[in-house]
Scaffold this active site. Sequence first.
Site, short mmCIF file in Angstrom:
data_model
loop_
_atom_site.label_atom_id
_atom_site.label_comp_id
_atom_site.label_asym_id
_atom_site.label_seq_id
_atom_site.Cartn_x
_atom_site.Cartn_y
_atom_site.Cartn_z
N LYS A 135 -50.01 -9.49 80.31
CA LYS A 135 -50.69 -9.51 79.16
C LYS A 135 -51.13 -7.85 78.78
O LYS A 135 -52.01 -7.32 79.09
CB LYS A 135 -52.15 -10.16 79.02
CG LYS A 135 -52.43 -10.57 77.74
CD LYS A 135 -54.00 -10.43 77.46
CE LYS A 135 -54.73 -9.21 77.46
NZ LYS A 135 -54.37 -8.39 76.40
N CYS A 147 -58.48 7.04 82.47
CA CYS A 147 -59.69 6.87 83.53
C CYS A 147 -59.84 7.93 84.64
O CYS A 147 -60.77 8.28 85.29
CB CYS A 147 -59.21 5.60 84.29
SG CYS A 147 -57.44 5.73 85.07
N GLU A 177 -68.32 6.92 80.33
CA GLU A 177 -66.96 7.49 80.37
C GLU A 177 -66.61 7.76 78.72
O GLU A 177 -66.88 7.18 77.71
CB GLU A 177 -66.06 6.15 80.42
CG GLU A 177 -64.76 6.43 81.03
CD GLU A 177 -63.89 5.46 81.13
OE1 GLU A 177 -64.36 4.21 81.18
OE2 GLU A 177 -62.82 5.40 82.38
P1 NAD Z 1 -60.49 -3.10 78.27
O1 NAD Z 1 -61.13 -3.36 79.69
O2 NAD Z 1 -61.18 -3.19 77.05
O3 NAD Z 1 -59.16 -3.89 78.08
C1 NAD Z 1 -58.31 -3.81 79.00
C2 NAD Z 1 -57.45 -4.96 79.11
O4 NAD Z 1 -57.97 -6.22 79.29
C3 NAD Z 1 -56.53 -5.19 77.71
O5 NAD Z 1 -55.19 -5.75 77.88
C4 NAD Z 1 -57.56 -6.16 76.88
O6 NAD Z 1 -57.06 -6.92 76.11
C5 NAD Z 1 -57.75 -7.17 78.13
N1 NAD Z 1 -58.85 -8.00 78.08
C6 NAD Z 1 -60.14 -7.61 77.38
N2 NAD Z 1 -61.15 -8.73 77.60
C7 NAD Z 1 -60.45 -9.72 78.55
C8 NAD Z 1 -60.47 -10.88 78.94
N3 NAD Z 1 -61.84 -11.43 78.71
N4 NAD Z 1 -59.92 -11.72 79.60
C9 NAD Z 1 -58.67 -11.08 79.93
N5 NAD Z 1 -58.11 -9.85 79.41
C10 NAD Z 1 -59.02 -9.27 78.52
O7 NAD Z 1 -59.77 -1.66 78.57
P2 NAD Z 1 -59.10 -0.41 77.46
O8 NAD Z 1 -60.06 -0.01 76.49
O9 NAD Z 1 -57.91 -1.34 77.24
O10 NAD Z 1 -58.81 0.68 78.44
C11 NAD Z 1 -59.68 1.69 78.75
C12 NAD Z 1 -60.44 1.47 80.13
O11 NAD Z 1 -59.40 1.40 81.23
C13 NAD Z 1 -61.32 2.53 80.49
O12 NAD Z 1 -62.27 2.19 81.09
C14 NAD Z 1 -60.23 3.00 81.50
O13 NAD Z 1 -61.23 3.96 82.75
C15 NAD Z 1 -59.86 2.07 82.38
N6 NAD Z 1 -58.45 2.63 83.06
C16 NAD Z 1 -58.50 2.55 84.36
C17 NAD Z 1 -57.42 2.78 85.07
C18 NAD Z 1 -57.32 2.88 86.64
O14 NAD Z 1 -56.42 2.80 87.18
N7 NAD Z 1 -58.49 2.80 87.18
C19 NAD Z 1 -56.17 3.19 84.23
C20 NAD Z 1 -56.05 3.41 82.80
C21 NAD Z 1 -57.28 2.92 82.15
#
Ligand code: NAD
Length: 485
Positions: free
Chosen positions: A179, A289, A386
């Site tokens: 997804k 991240c 962040e």
């Molecule tokens: P997000 O948490 O808003 O969304 C991530 C994914 O989860 C998206 O596909 C979103 O549609 C999905 N999602 C959201 N709510 C959900 C639910 N209830 N059920 C299932 N799926 C759901 O994050 P974002 O804004 O897309 O990305 C930014 C964040 O990701 C930052 O906090 C960043 O630090 C983190 N990040 C971490 C890494 C790592 O490897 N640690 C790498 C890249 C990004």
Amino acid sequence: MTQLPQSVPTGLYIGGQWRDATGGATFAVENPATGEVLAQVADASPADGMAALDAAAAAQEEWARTAPRVRGELLRAGFEAVTARAEEFAAVMTLEMGKPLAESRGEVAYGAEFLRWFSEEAVRIYGRYSAAPDGVNRLLVSKRPVGPSLLITPWNFPLAMATRKVAPAMAAGCTVVVKPAALTPLTTLLFAKVMEEVGVPAGVINVIPTTHSGATTGPLFNDPRLRKVSFTGSTEVGRVLLKQAAEGVLRTSMELGGNAPFLVFGDADLDAAVDGAYNAKLRNGGQACTAANRIYVHSSIAEPFAEKLAARVGNVKVGPGIEADTQLGPVIDEDALTRIGGLVNDALASGGRLLTGGKRMDGKGYFFEPTVLVNVPRDARVLTEEIFGPVVPIATFDSEDEAIALANGSEYGLISYVYTKDLKRALRMSERIETGMLAVNSGVISNPAAPFGGVKQSGLGREGGEEGIEEYLETVYVGIGNPYA
Ligand code: NAD
């Protein structure tokens, strides 16, 4: 190329078929550099989510039995195909996500490398055979695939976050439901198409873009056929998914948020530290991240460090990533602009001082000026949250213990950066900073051959390295009676 290549699919990919969402719903994917709509993408419903799990579950047994060499060679073919089409992938990624083309090319190389790395790991899944300590029975330990896995990815690295999960899952013998983030689904869809073209069997990879993530993936957590969820995204959403995963006691991998400290000691090579801070901050527009979020500089060199960094950051060419000379693209959307502006204003109100930048840019698209702030109080939100944007907050420290306390004063623990010429100090940092990854005299350390992941609220599990495939393997112990009795 400012138009989306025709080759990019916009349907759901389920059981080897490209199709519309049930009910025909679609959603728009925007170019953040212009606000223009790039494509309408099928918007998966809960029924489509379940159909994707049906397909993954149906393909699981045969895929698990497929020879590791064959699984590896399909991944290797994927690596070759993505690499051959690097320009197309880079353009799609820049159009939907905004990063400069040069960085998109870098992500294609990095993302493809997970396919090559795990093509090599597929044939290195080992077990062991030994005598029990009392010499009577024999112990056989083997590995087998976890089973159908749900992979949820964020918008900031649309190819690499998908390949970093899909490749180890496939190498281990797991089928997957991916997804992608609704902001950037196109790169992942193109990747699925390339994998289909190289011959990955139907049902092994399924992709369900959706604007209602929770409703579409939620029911999968309650289905006993799903065995694993791997998530990359915010800590906030990670917590929700961990709770959902508890119901079915699912295996989980969580790559969550970060708040990386970047420590520059008095003995550091100043120019190298400025260069490292620039790269650790401005790569991906700060939307990583791993982005350096809190720059702590020893007070003896804080002023020249800040001046040099501000001069560099202030001269960055900002613009649409698709233009060849752009060094910094837009942030992802209007919400991001509002949030980043709020963090900068809070820092200024609490005593911070601007060296460059500070506000959103006029005109179309979602552009924020590259910004450097000094004298930032330690409790300012820009240092505790962040940022996910091109903003560099600089604060100072006076001793090693103080630097470590500052670095550890966060609920996150993904990556930390240290600049020092003192090897012993660097080793002390590796033992005392609470972090999953430590960068020593380097601004970028992500590598498919290394275990990527965090401690504390930055997550659980590792991606890449020899650890990556373990996330998709179960251990089975077979006890065998005395062969001499
Ligand atoms: P997000 O948490 O808003 O969304 C991530 C994914 O989860 C998206 O596909 C979103 O549609 C999905 N999602 C959201 N709510 C959900 C639910 N209830 N059920 C299932 N799926 C759901 O994050 P974002 O804004 O897309 O990305 C930014 C964040 O990701 C930052 O906090 C960043 O630090 C983190 N990040 C971490 C890494 C790592 O490897 N640690 C790498 C890249 C990004």
